[in-house]
Design a protein around this motif. Structure first.
Motif, PDB file in Angstrom:
ATOM      1  N   ALA A 121      17.907   7.620   8.427  1.00 22.01           N
ATOM      2  CA  ALA A 121      18.038   7.441   6.975  1.00 22.01           C
ATOM      3  C   ALA A 121      16.681   7.569   6.282  1.00 22.01           C
ATOM      4  N   ASN A 122      15.648   7.000   6.901  1.00 27.58           N
ATOM      5  CA  ASN A 122      14.297   7.119   6.335  1.00 27.58           C
ATOM      6  C   ASN A 122      13.840   8.569   6.279  1.00 27.58           C
TER       7      ASN A 122
ATOM      8  N   GLN B 290       0.824  -1.202   0.000  1.00 31.30           N
ATOM      9  CA  GLN B 290       0.000   0.000   0.000  1.00 31.30           C
ATOM     10  C   GLN B 290       0.865   1.263   0.000  1.00 31.30           C
ATOM     11  N   ILE B 291       1.942   1.253   0.788  1.00 33.59           N
ATOM     12  CA  ILE B 291       2.881   2.381   0.806  1.00 33.59           C
ATOM     13  C   ILE B 291       3.467   2.596  -0.584  1.00 33.59           C
ATOM     14  N   TYR B 292       3.879   1.492  -1.234  1.00 34.68           N
ATOM     15  CA  TYR B 292       4.501   1.586  -2.559  1.00 34.68           C
ATOM     16  C   TYR B 292       3.555   2.246  -3.570  1.00 34.68           C
ATOM     17  N   PHE B 293       2.330   1.729  -3.665  1.00 35.05           N
ATOM     18  CA  PHE B 293       1.415   2.239  -4.688  1.00 35.05           C
ATOM     19  C   PHE B 293       0.864   3.623  -4.344  1.00 35.05           C
ATOM     20  N   PHE B 294       0.696   3.921  -3.059  1.00 37.57           N
ATOM     21  CA  PHE B 294       0.218   5.250  -2.686  1.00 37.57           C
ATOM     22  C   PHE B 294       1.238   6.317  -3.072  1.00 37.57           C
TER      23      PHE B 294
ATOM     24  N   GLN C 232      11.507   4.141  -1.249  1.00 39.76           N
ATOM     25  CA  GLN C 232      10.825   4.430   0.017  1.00 39.76           C
ATOM     26  C   GLN C 232      10.342   3.147   0.687  1.00 39.76           C
ATOM     27  N   SER C 233       9.814   2.220  -0.108  1.00 33.88           N
ATOM     28  CA  SER C 233       9.314   0.955   0.439  1.00 33.88           C
ATOM     29  C   SER C 233      10.451   0.102   0.989  1.00 33.88           C
ATOM     30  N   LEU C 234      11.552   0.046   0.271  1.00 29.81           N
ATOM     31  CA  LEU C 234      12.708  -0.728   0.741  1.00 29.81           C
ATOM     32  C   LEU C 234      13.289  -0.138   2.021  1.00 29.81           C
ATOM     33  N   MET C 235      13.225   1.186   2.155  1.00 27.72           N
ATOM     34  CA  MET C 235      13.709   1.831   3.372  1.00 27.72           C
ATOM     35  C   MET C 235      12.838   1.454   4.572  1.00 27.72           C
ATOM     36  N   VAL C 236      11.537   1.255   4.337  1.00 28.67           N
ATOM     37  CA  VAL C 236      10.638   0.830   5.423  1.00 28.67           C
ATOM     38  C   VAL C 236      10.911  -0.623   5.794  1.00 28.67           C
TER      39      VAL C 236
ATOM     40  N   ILE D 104       3.223   6.489   5.144  1.00 32.29           N
ATOM     41  CA  ILE D 104       4.626   6.154   5.424  1.00 32.29           C
ATOM     42  C   ILE D 104       5.172   6.871   6.656  1.00 32.29           C
ATOM     43  N   ASN D 105       4.793   8.121   6.876  1.00 31.95           N
ATOM     44  CA  ASN D 105       5.278   8.846   8.060  1.00 31.95           C
ATOM     45  C   ASN D 105       4.819   8.183   9.350  1.00 31.95           C
TER      46      ASN D 105
END
Length: 309
Positions: A194-195, A100-104, A159-163, A181-182
């Motif tokens: 880093a994130n 969901q984070i990735y596609f949003f 961003q997704s890989l960082m999560v 994501i926040n």
């Protein structure tokens, strides 16, 4: 130890816009209505631009792409929210949250880029009308959209890989109606420096950058319109970009409103409520804004429903 903690996370809890049980039926009805209006409204825009050869222009090419992205943008969050309300289950799996984070992020950044491309299209049409067909050719328009997709996909992947590298403890409640994501990063036990840096630079480059491009384009458009001597000419020039300017103001004002309201109040639930504006309301209103007083688009929609005369 961090990897061990991360593997134990099976799901997060989405607390939604409101936790009051009495409000859940109302929220289900209003969000279902807004989602259906968004999908059907934007789908009509896409079908109208495809079916009418008069709308096979750069402006409507970008508009049909924007409509497709808006459908995907709302489909990333609203169906899951509706399922959770209907089943009285607030859970979302760890894998589902990352997806969901990735596609949003993907479709949110794409909105930015497409609005910028549309602003550039209006800039060329008004400021350089004699070179419009040469500059805004099919190959260049397709390249703009392709670069937008690639850049957005790479950013959302990063961003997704960082999560994924973060570890989480026992507190897994997200005070939002989707995996924002926040809010997810705030739940992490491990170091998130880093994130935070990646999100900060991505916001500066992929949000402020396109916004600066839009502002520059419209500053040049305003200068060109002011140079037109006749009032009718000024009105005609401004009317060609009025719809796009309205959508830009609505999208960016709501995004900035969410950012400043969450920074000022530090209330996650108020931030979730404000997020509804840019993630649900704006995609729903876009078809109405672009259809309003647009004779070509309204004619294409009538032809779509009635068939050719």
């Amino acid at each position: 130890m961090e990897a061990e903690n991360a593997t134990k996370v099976s799901e997060f809890l989405l607390l939604g816009v409101s936790e009051k049980p009495s409000l859940q039926p109302f929220l289900f009805g209003i969000f279902l209505f807004m989602y259906l209006v968004t999908v059907f409204g934007n789908l009509l825009i896409i079908l109208a631009t495809i079916s009418d050869s008069r709308l096979h222009t750069p402006m409507y090419f970008f508009l049909s792409n924007l409509s497709f992205v808006d459908i995907c943008f709302t489909s990333t969050t609203i169906p899951k929210m509706l399922v959770n309300i209907q089943t009285h289950n607030k859970g979302i799996t760890y894998k589902g949250c990352i997806i969901q984070i990735y596609f949003f992020i993907l479709f949110g950044v794409l909105d930015n880029f497409l609005l910028t491309a549309m602003a550039y299209d209006r800039f060329v049409a008004i400021c350089h009308p004699l070179h419009y067909t040469v500059i805004m050719n099919h190959k260049f328009c397709g390249l703009l959209v392709l670069v937008s997709w690639i850049t957005s996909a790479l950013n959302s992947l990063l961003q997704s890989l960082m999560v994924l590298r973060l570890s989480f403890c026992t507190e897994l409640k997200i005070p939002h109606f989707f995996c924002e994501i926040n809010q997810v990063v705030l739940l992490a036990c491990s170091d998130t420096f880093a994130n935070d840096m990646v999100m900060f630079f991505a916001a500066g480059l992929l949000f402020c950058g396109p916004l600066a491009g839009i502002l520059y384009s419209y500053s040049k458009i305003v200068s060109s319109i002011r140079a037109i001597s006749s009032a009718q000419g000024k009105y005609k020039a401004f009317s060609t970009c009025a719809s796009h300017l309205s959508v830009v103001c609505l999208f960016y004002c709501t995004c900035l409103g969410v950012y400043f309201s969450s920074s000022a109040t530090h209330n996650s639930h108020s931030s979730a409520t404000a997020s509804v504006m840019y993630s649900v309301v704006t995609p729903m209103l876009n078809p109405f804004i672009y259809s309003l007083r647009n004779k070509d688009l309204m004619g294409a929609l009538r032809k779509l429903f009635r068939g050719k005369p």
